[in-house]
Motif scaffolding. Structure first.
Motif, PDB file in Angstrom:
ATOM      1  N   TYR A   1      -5.329  -1.277   0.008  1.00 61.38           N
ATOM      2  CA  TYR A   1      -4.076  -0.599   0.307  1.00 61.38           C
ATOM      3  C   TYR A   1      -3.422  -1.205   1.548  1.00 61.38           C
ATOM      4  CZ  TYR A   1      -4.658   3.328  -2.962  1.00 61.38           C
ATOM      5  OH  TYR A   1      -4.767   4.101  -4.085  1.00 61.38           O
ATOM      6  N   ASP A   2      -3.965  -2.294   2.037  1.00 63.76           N
ATOM      7  CA  ASP A   2      -3.438  -2.924   3.254  1.00 63.76           C
ATOM      8  C   ASP A   2      -2.095  -3.579   2.950  1.00 63.76           C
ATOM      9  OD1 ASP A   2      -5.729  -2.171   4.633  1.00 63.76           O
ATOM     10  OD2 ASP A   2      -6.783  -3.983   4.005  1.00 63.76           O
ATOM     11  N   TRP A   3      -1.026  -2.835   3.226  1.00 63.34           N
ATOM     12  CA  TRP A   3       0.321  -3.304   2.941  1.00 63.34           C
ATOM     13  C   TRP A   3       1.270  -2.570   3.874  1.00 63.34           C
ATOM     14  CZ3 TRP A   3       3.386  -1.672  -2.010  1.00 63.34           C
ATOM     15  CH2 TRP A   3       4.529  -2.443  -2.156  1.00 63.34           C
ATOM     16  N   ASN A   4       1.988  -3.302   4.670  1.00 64.30           N
ATOM     17  CA  ASN A   4       2.930  -2.699   5.607  1.00 64.30           C
ATOM     18  C   ASN A   4       4.347  -2.854   5.087  1.00 64.30           C
ATOM     19  OD1 ASN A   4       1.052  -1.883   7.680  1.00 64.30           O
ATOM     20  ND2 ASN A   4       0.738  -4.068   8.012  1.00 64.30           N
ATOM     21  N   LEU A   5       5.089  -1.768   5.196  1.00 59.98           N
ATOM     22  CA  LEU A   5       6.452  -1.733   4.687  1.00 59.98           C
ATOM     23  C   LEU A   5       7.405  -1.287   5.794  1.00 59.98           C
ATOM     24  CD1 LEU A   5       5.177   0.029   1.562  1.00 59.98           C
ATOM     25  CD2 LEU A   5       6.473  -2.087   1.412  1.00 59.98           C
ATOM     26  N   GLN A   6       8.456  -2.072   5.993  1.00 51.80           N
ATOM     27  CA  GLN A   6       9.463  -1.731   6.998  1.00 51.80           C
ATOM     28  C   GLN A   6      10.535  -0.882   6.326  1.00 51.80           C
ATOM     29  OE1 GLN A   6      11.593  -5.060   8.596  1.00 51.80           O
ATOM     30  NE2 GLN A   6      12.950  -3.775   9.804  1.00 51.80           N
ATOM     31  N   GLY A   7      10.699   0.336   6.817  1.00 55.59           N
ATOM     32  CA  GLY A   7      11.706   1.226   6.259  1.00 55.59           C
ATOM     33  C   GLY A   7      13.108   0.767   6.592  1.00 55.59           C
TER      34      GLY A   7
ATOM     35  N   ASP B   1       2.576   2.427   6.489  1.00 58.52           N
ATOM     36  CA  ASP B   1       1.381   1.671   6.128  1.00 58.52           C
ATOM     37  C   ASP B   1       0.976   2.250   4.769  1.00 58.52           C
ATOM     38  OD1 ASP B   1      -1.227   0.848   5.702  1.00 58.52           O
ATOM     39  OD2 ASP B   1      -1.876   1.199   7.755  1.00 58.52           O
ATOM     40  N   PHE B   2       0.877   1.419   3.749  1.00 56.73           N
ATOM     41  CA  PHE B   2       0.583   1.872   2.394  1.00 56.73           C
ATOM     42  C   PHE B   2      -0.732   2.652   2.319  1.00 56.73           C
ATOM     43  CE2 PHE B   2      -0.322   1.011  -2.222  1.00 56.73           C
ATOM     44  CZ  PHE B   2       0.793   1.654  -2.733  1.00 56.73           C
ATOM     45  N   ASN B   3      -1.629   2.434   3.284  1.00 57.84           N
ATOM     46  CA  ASN B   3      -2.880   3.195   3.333  1.00 57.84           C
ATOM     47  C   ASN B   3      -2.621   4.700   3.371  1.00 57.84           C
ATOM     48  OD1 ASN B   3      -5.329   1.454   3.462  1.00 57.84           O
ATOM     49  ND2 ASN B   3      -4.150   0.485   5.096  1.00 57.84           N
ATOM     50  N   LYS B   4      -1.468   5.106   3.897  1.00 60.93           N
ATOM     51  CA  LYS B   4      -1.137   6.535   3.995  1.00 60.93           C
ATOM     52  C   LYS B   4      -0.839   7.157   2.629  1.00 60.93           C
ATOM     53  CE  LYS B   4       0.130   6.500   8.722  1.00 60.93           C
ATOM     54  NZ  LYS B   4      -0.506   7.267   9.659  1.00 60.93           N
TER      55      LYS B   4
END
Length: 181
Positions: A51-57, A64-67
């Motif tokens: 799930y390690d994936w960061n997304l800029q809103g 953090d996709f982990n959430k």
């Protein structure tokens, strides 16, 4: 001037081709032929490994996709210039309006907010949209757009579709209702 049968059929053919090439008609036509995607059989479902994936809103907070672990997730990759993407957006907006408090919706584009914001304003959309800032999970990668994935609470891909679809269908809603129980 007298029209022959051949001349009339040629004119009709040219008009049809012209309508299919004209972007607003093309989007409408795609919308007409879009169907609800199929659910993936349980034994064929892939689970996300990472799930390690960061997304800029862009119009929402960065995440953090982990959430999203433990939640039902709807992920859509799209762009404003893509006719199939534009064709499915009204059905996605209606689905989002009804499920936004119970499902994590993630709309990913590589375009800037000015372009997306203008598109949203023109069409009255308010979907939470992100740019990706790290590697996309392998199971969610696609070489084409639109690409949409629905994940269950365990991270299994229960539905996926590459190309336009009717996301506000009875079938999709029944699946989402079952997943959020």
């Amino acid at each position: 001037m007298k029209f022959t049968r051949k001349t009339i059929s040629n004119i009709v053919f040219i008009v049809i081709i012209g309508l299919l090439i004209y972007p607003p008609t093309k989007v409408y036509f795609i919308r007409l032929i879009s169907f609800s995607p199929s659910t993936i059989k349980v034994e064929e479902r892939e689970e996300l490994k990472k799930y390690d994936w960061n997304l800029q809103g862009l119009n929402t907070e960065s995440i953090d996709f982990n959430k999203t672990k433990g939640k039902v997730v709807f992920v859509n990759f799209w762009a404003t210039w893509c006719p199939p993407c534009r064709a499915e957006m009204p059905s996605i907006q209606r689905l989002y309006d009804d499920y936004k408090d119970r499902i994590a919706f993630i709309f990913v584009s590589n375009e800037n907010w000015k372009t997306i914001g203008n598109f949203y304003k023109k069409n009255s959309y308010d979907l939470p949209t992100y740019n990706t800032t790290s590697n996309i999970p392998t199971q969610l990668k696609s070489k084409s757009i639109p690409a949409t994935f629905i994940l269950d609470k365990k991270g299994a891909i229960v539905m996926q579709k590459k190309g336009a679809a009717d996301w506000n269908s009875t079938k999709v809603r029944a699946l989402l209702d079952e997943l959020i129980k």
